[in-house]
Scaffold this active site. Sequence first.
Site, PDB file in Angstrom:
ATOM      1  N   ASP A  47      -7.995   3.715   0.079  1.00  0.00           N
ATOM      2  CA  ASP A  47      -6.858   2.803  -0.091  1.00  0.00           C
ATOM      3  C   ASP A  47      -6.983   1.527   0.736  1.00  0.00           C
ATOM      4  OD1 ASP A  47      -5.394   4.160  -2.007  1.00  0.00           O
ATOM      5  OD2 ASP A  47      -4.040   5.125  -0.573  1.00  0.00           O
ATOM      6  N   LYS A  50      -5.258  -1.723  -0.211  1.00  0.00           N
ATOM      7  CA  LYS A  50      -3.825  -1.971  -0.046  1.00  0.00           C
ATOM      8  C   LYS A  50      -3.556  -3.035   1.004  1.00  0.00           C
ATOM      9  CE  LYS A  50      -1.988   2.316  -1.882  1.00  0.00           C
ATOM     10  NZ  LYS A  50      -1.185   3.526  -1.597  1.00  0.00           N
ATOM     11  N   HIS A  75      -5.015  -1.992  -6.293  1.00  0.00           N
ATOM     12  CA  HIS A  75      -5.630  -1.636  -5.017  1.00  0.00           C
ATOM     13  C   HIS A  75      -6.988  -0.942  -5.135  1.00  0.00           C
ATOM     14  CE1 HIS A  75      -3.809   2.409  -5.414  1.00  0.00           C
ATOM     15  NE2 HIS A  75      -4.743   2.786  -4.575  1.00  0.00           N
ATOM     16  N   HIS A 100      -8.292   6.745  -8.959  1.00  0.00           N
ATOM     17  CA  HIS A 100      -7.126   6.916  -9.838  1.00  0.00           C
ATOM     18  C   HIS A 100      -7.535   7.127 -11.297  1.00  0.00           C
ATOM     19  CE1 HIS A 100      -3.660   6.596  -7.242  1.00  0.00           C
ATOM     20  NE2 HIS A 100      -4.243   5.594  -6.602  1.00  0.00           N
TER      21      HIS A 100
END
Length: 141
Positions: A47, A50, A75, A100
């Site tokens: 992540d 982000k 992201h 994802h």
Amino acid sequence: LKALDAKDSYTFGHSMRVAYFSLVTGTEAQLSPEEMRELELSAIFHDIGKIGTPDAVLNKPSRLSEDEFLIMKQHPEKSWEILKDYPGFEKIADNARFHHERFDGKGYPLGLKGDQIPTAARIILIADTFDAMTSTRPYRK
């Protein structure tokens, strides 16, 4: 990671928990030591993109609008952009980019499915989902 912690301490802690859950899963899957190291780094940095997400979206205490969700969905690509040029981080960058993606092809950013998704990215998705369901986030209620 210090920059991520400075931007959003929740996401930093989330990344550490996802790394832990990923490593437990990788151990059960009997990954090699090399695969485990790749999995650990990929989970820690999954992540990092982000950092480029506006605070108003990242820390919104309620459901994201459709436009805000589209911003949030950027992201993984941002993570890939940050990581891809570091020598030895090519697979780690890909795993962050694809965390994802879904086995049925309905994930993002590329809509990969099945074996197109690296094993580490699949494990990170499971760990990420578990942490999202079991930790307290600003919008949890």
